[in-house]
Write a protein that holds these residues in place. Structure first.
Motif, mmCIF file in Angstrom:
data_model
loop_
_atom_site.group_PDB
_atom_site.id
_atom_site.type_symbol
_atom_site.label_atom_id
_atom_site.label_comp_id
_atom_site.label_asym_id
_atom_site.label_seq_id
_atom_site.Cartn_x
_atom_site.Cartn_y
_atom_site.Cartn_z
ATOM 1 N N TRP A 165 0.819 -1.207 0.000
ATOM 2 C CA TRP A 165 0.000 0.000 0.000
ATOM 3 C C TRP A 165 0.862 1.271 0.000
ATOM 4 O O TRP A 165 0.343 2.374 -0.082
ATOM 5 N N THR A 166 2.173 1.127 0.075
ATOM 6 C CA THR A 166 3.053 2.284 0.099
ATOM 7 C C THR A 166 2.910 3.100 -1.182
ATOM 8 O O THR A 166 3.015 2.571 -2.290
ATOM 9 N N LYS A 167 2.670 4.397 -1.014
ATOM 10 C CA LYS A 167 2.583 5.314 -2.154
ATOM 11 C C LYS A 167 3.762 6.290 -2.106
ATOM 12 O O LYS A 167 4.329 6.550 -1.041
ATOM 13 N N TRP A 168 4.104 6.832 -3.259
ATOM 14 C CA TRP A 168 5.209 7.788 -3.319
ATOM 15 C C TRP A 168 4.923 9.002 -2.450
ATOM 16 O O TRP A 168 5.851 9.620 -1.904
ATOM 17 N N ASP B 40 -13.187 -1.052 -4.569
ATOM 18 C CA ASP B 40 -13.656 -2.429 -4.359
ATOM 19 C C ASP B 40 -12.717 -3.141 -3.392
ATOM 20 O O ASP B 40 -11.627 -3.573 -3.768
ATOM 21 N N ALA B 41 -13.140 -3.243 -2.129
ATOM 22 C CA ALA B 41 -12.282 -3.843 -1.100
ATOM 23 C C ALA B 41 -11.930 -5.290 -1.436
ATOM 24 O O ALA B 41 -10.823 -5.751 -1.135
ATOM 25 N N LYS B 42 -12.864 -6.007 -2.069
ATOM 26 C CA LYS B 42 -12.599 -7.407 -2.426
ATOM 27 C C LYS B 42 -11.507 -7.520 -3.478
ATOM 28 O O LYS B 42 -10.669 -8.421 -3.425
ATOM 29 N N ASP B 43 -11.518 -6.599 -4.436
ATOM 30 C CA ASP B 43 -10.497 -6.621 -5.479
ATOM 31 C C ASP B 43 -9.119 -6.349 -4.875
ATOM 32 O O ASP B 43 -8.129 -7.011 -5.226
ATOM 33 N N ILE B 44 -9.052 -5.395 -3.974
ATOM 34 C CA ILE B 44 -7.787 -5.087 -3.302
ATOM 35 C C ILE B 44 -7.315 -6.293 -2.505
ATOM 36 O O ILE B 44 -6.144 -6.688 -2.568
ATOM 37 N N TYR B 45 -8.235 -6.885 -1.749
ATOM 38 C CA TYR B 45 -7.895 -8.047 -0.928
ATOM 39 C C TYR B 45 -7.379 -9.201 -1.790
ATOM 40 O O TYR B 45 -6.360 -9.817 -1.474
ATOM 41 N N ASN B 46 -8.080 -9.498 -2.882
ATOM 42 C CA ASN B 46 -7.685 -10.616 -3.751
ATOM 43 C C ASN B 46 -6.323 -10.376 -4.393
ATOM 44 O O ASN B 46 -5.507 -11.303 -4.513
ATOM 45 N N LYS B 47 -6.050 -9.143 -4.800
ATOM 46 C CA LYS B 47 -4.756 -8.840 -5.419
ATOM 47 C C LYS B 47 -3.627 -8.942 -4.400
ATOM 48 O O LYS B 47 -2.528 -9.410 -4.711
ATOM 49 N N ARG B 48 -3.886 -8.512 -3.162
ATOM 50 C CA ARG B 48 -2.867 -8.646 -2.113
ATOM 51 C C ARG B 48 -2.609 -10.110 -1.784
ATOM 52 O O ARG B 48 -1.457 -10.526 -1.593
ATOM 53 N N LYS B 49 -3.683 -10.878 -1.717
ATOM 54 C CA LYS B 49 -3.558 -12.305 -1.397
ATOM 55 C C LYS B 49 -2.776 -13.045 -2.478
ATOM 56 O O LYS B 49 -1.890 -13.857 -2.182
ATOM 57 N N ASP C 267 11.117 4.725 -12.285
ATOM 58 C CA ASP C 267 10.749 4.900 -13.697
ATOM 59 C C ASP C 267 9.284 4.555 -13.963
ATOM 60 O O ASP C 267 8.707 5.005 -14.965
ATOM 61 N N ASP C 268 8.695 3.755 -13.077
ATOM 62 C CA ASP C 268 7.287 3.356 -13.249
ATOM 63 C C ASP C 268 6.331 4.263 -12.474
ATOM 64 O O ASP C 268 5.121 4.005 -12.429
ATOM 65 N N VAL D 100 4.163 2.482 -4.981
ATOM 66 C CA VAL D 100 5.575 2.214 -5.266
ATOM 67 C C VAL D 100 5.725 0.883 -5.986
ATOM 68 O O VAL D 100 6.392 0.783 -7.019
ATOM 69 N N PHE D 101 5.071 -0.136 -5.445
ATOM 70 C CA PHE D 101 5.177 -1.486 -6.016
ATOM 71 C C PHE D 101 3.981 -1.738 -6.945
ATOM 72 O O PHE D 101 2.902 -1.173 -6.755
ATOM 73 N N PRO D 102 4.148 -2.585 -7.954
ATOM 74 C CA PRO D 102 3.150 -2.708 -9.032
ATOM 75 C C PRO D 102 1.882 -3.487 -8.691
ATOM 76 O O PRO D 102 0.891 -3.382 -9.420
ATOM 77 N N GLU D 103 1.861 -4.251 -7.617
ATOM 78 C CA GLU D 103 0.774 -5.210 -7.377
ATOM 79 C C GLU D 103 -0.615 -4.578 -7.292
ATOM 80 O O GLU D 103 -1.611 -5.198 -7.669
ATOM 81 N N LEU D 104 -0.711 -3.348 -6.790
ATOM 82 C CA LEU D 104 -2.026 -2.718 -6.615
ATOM 83 C C LEU D 104 -2.301 -1.606 -7.631
ATOM 84 O O LEU D 104 -3.332 -0.928 -7.551
ATOM 85 N N LYS D 105 -1.415 -1.432 -8.580
ATOM 86 C CA LYS D 105 -1.585 -0.346 -9.555
ATOM 87 C C LYS D 105 -2.864 -0.492 -10.378
ATOM 88 O O LYS D 105 -3.477 0.493 -10.777
ATOM 89 N N LYS D 106 -3.271 -1.737 -10.654
ATOM 90 C CA LYS D 106 -4.460 -1.968 -11.464
ATOM 91 C C LYS D 106 -5.677 -2.348 -10.615
ATOM 92 O O LYS D 106 -6.718 -2.731 -11.147
ATOM 93 N N ALA D 107 -5.556 -2.224 -9.317
ATOM 94 C CA ALA D 107 -6.669 -2.587 -8.433
ATOM 95 C C ALA D 107 -7.759 -1.521 -8.477
ATOM 96 O O ALA D 107 -7.482 -0.327 -8.647
#
Length: 404
Positions: A257-260, A316-325, A296-297, A305-312
């Motif tokens: 969840w870290t943001k710039w 939608d809490a479920k979408d965030i949860y599923n992507k983190r999992k 650069d991204d 900072v990290f790419p995993e949640l960029k497209k979340a």
């Protein structure tokens, strides 16, 4: 009091693949559900007209029942409004369905799960849903009253879980904790008499077994840092793991969840997902190198900072949860190959970053400072956690006897 009631078909099927009909009560965008006790096929539900389709043999009776239940709920809402009672969705539900004295264990359990879902505590929801499923497998019926849950019932349950499902003692204790939680709720709601409470000193006692927390040492972490034969996926996983470690074992949820925008004045400012506590930490030199790998991204200051949640879908809490999992599982799989390349025999997961920080910290850092870094609410929690990694006094005592 802005509240409303609506007929819905819940999208959670039972073991037979049927879906429950319910009345949804919503207040301030928070919802809770009252199940009417009937299930239908998904294709038998008319979403547009909010009714059971004629194709269902019991359509007329079910639609009449639904209309009656909705009417009862709306009348109760009007009464509450006229009395100027301001309450949450769950409190409104309790007011409307005050005949909760007849609630079964599994009905109250479903209320508990619905509350977790409405408050978006999805990690806890996933865990508790699995625990409830074990109870259903054991009892083989949703018709279970709290009066039936006595010491004999619980003892048979514990044996069943151990023999039939090979559950560890910790998992069995977690199931008992959930039963205890629901039993206390049932007592509060006067569903069951307090005298029937099956837990206590001379009854069923919940005792968690001691667990071994193993962290990496400095030598092992240096081996991971120095690896130069990693794939791009492994390199990213190592970055995330070391980022966590260098911030006192930061939980993977907070890492992703870290943001710039959280990074300024050479410090990381963030709010812990687990307990909502604020924390500000100096950014170590090693972390600055990791951050440079992702600059650069960077799309904006508010980007992750990290790419995993960029497209979340952040709404939608479920979408965030599923992507983190999904991300955590991939990280843990990659850490196995990283450990193998580093020649480390210990099991390495994302959570081991936290144990590794504790292991290296040992007794060199004052407990109050560790409490601040870990963001524990109670110092006792910190002391108990850190005790897993402090061995010097025991080692010295042993040496004083055997080294002669």
């Amino acid at each position: 009091m802005s509240a409303n009631a609506k007929i819905v078909l819940r999208k959670k099927s039972n073991r037979e693949g049927l879906y429950p009909l319910a009345i949804r009560i919503t207040k301030n965008r928070r919802s809770t559900y009252q199940y009417i006790g009937h299930y239908i096929e998904l294709e038998d539900w008319d979403e547009k007209n909010i009714r059971v389709k004629k194709a269902n043999i019991n359509a007329d009776n079910l639609n009449s029942l639904l209309s009656l239940k909705l009417s009862e709920a709306n009348k109760a809402l009007i009464n509450l409004q006229s009395e100027k009672k301001d309450a949450s969705a769950n409190q409104i539900k309790k007011e409307i369905y005050s005949s909760g004295k007849n609630l079964t264990f599994f009905e109250l359990a479903q209320e508990h799960l619905d509350e977790l879902e409405s408050s978006e505590k999805l990690n806890r929801l996933s865990t508790d849903s699995a625990l409830v499923s074990y109870l259903l497998k054991f009892h083989k019926s949703k018709q279970l009253s709290f009066q039936e849950i006595d010491e004999r019932f619980l003892k048979k349950l514990m044996i069943y879980l151990k023999v039939k499902h090979s559950l560890a003692e910790t998992s069995i204790m977690n199931i008992l904790v959930l039963i205890r939680l629901l039993f206390n709720k049932a007592i509060t709601q006067k569903i069951v008499n307090r005298e029937l409470y099956p837990f206590g000193t001379d009854k069923i006692r919940i005792r968690f077994p001691e667990t071994t927390k193993v962290g990496l040492n400095i030598f092992e972490i240096r081996k991971i840092e120095s690896l130069d034969n990693l794939s791009s996926i492994e390199l990213h996983t190592r970055n995330v793991w070391l980022y966590s470690f260098n911030f006192a074992g930061m939980r993977v949820t907070d890492v992703l969840w870290t943001k710039w925008s959280d990074i300024y004045d050479n410090r990381l400012h963030y709010r812990m997902n687990k307990n909502s506590k604020l924390l500000s930490l100096k950014i170590p030199e090693k972390v600055l190198l990791i951050l440079s790998y992702y600059k650069d991204d960077k799309r904006s200051e508010d980007d992750f900072v990290f790419p995993e949640l960029k497209k979340a879908n952040l709404d939608d809490a479920k979408d965030i949860y599923n992507k983190r999992k999904t991300a955590t599982k991939k990280f843990n799989d990659n850490l196995k190959s990283i450990a193998k390349k580093a020649g480390i025999n210990k099991k390495i997961t994302m959570h081991i970053a936290r144990h590794s920080f504790g292991n290296i910290a040992g007794d060199a850092i004052h407990p109050l400072m560790l409490q601040k870094l870990y963001r524990h609410s109670d110092l006792k929690t910190t002391l108990n956690y850190q005790a897993n990694f402090i061995h010097k006094d025991a080692d010295d005592a042993l040496d004083s006897v055997v080294n002669f």
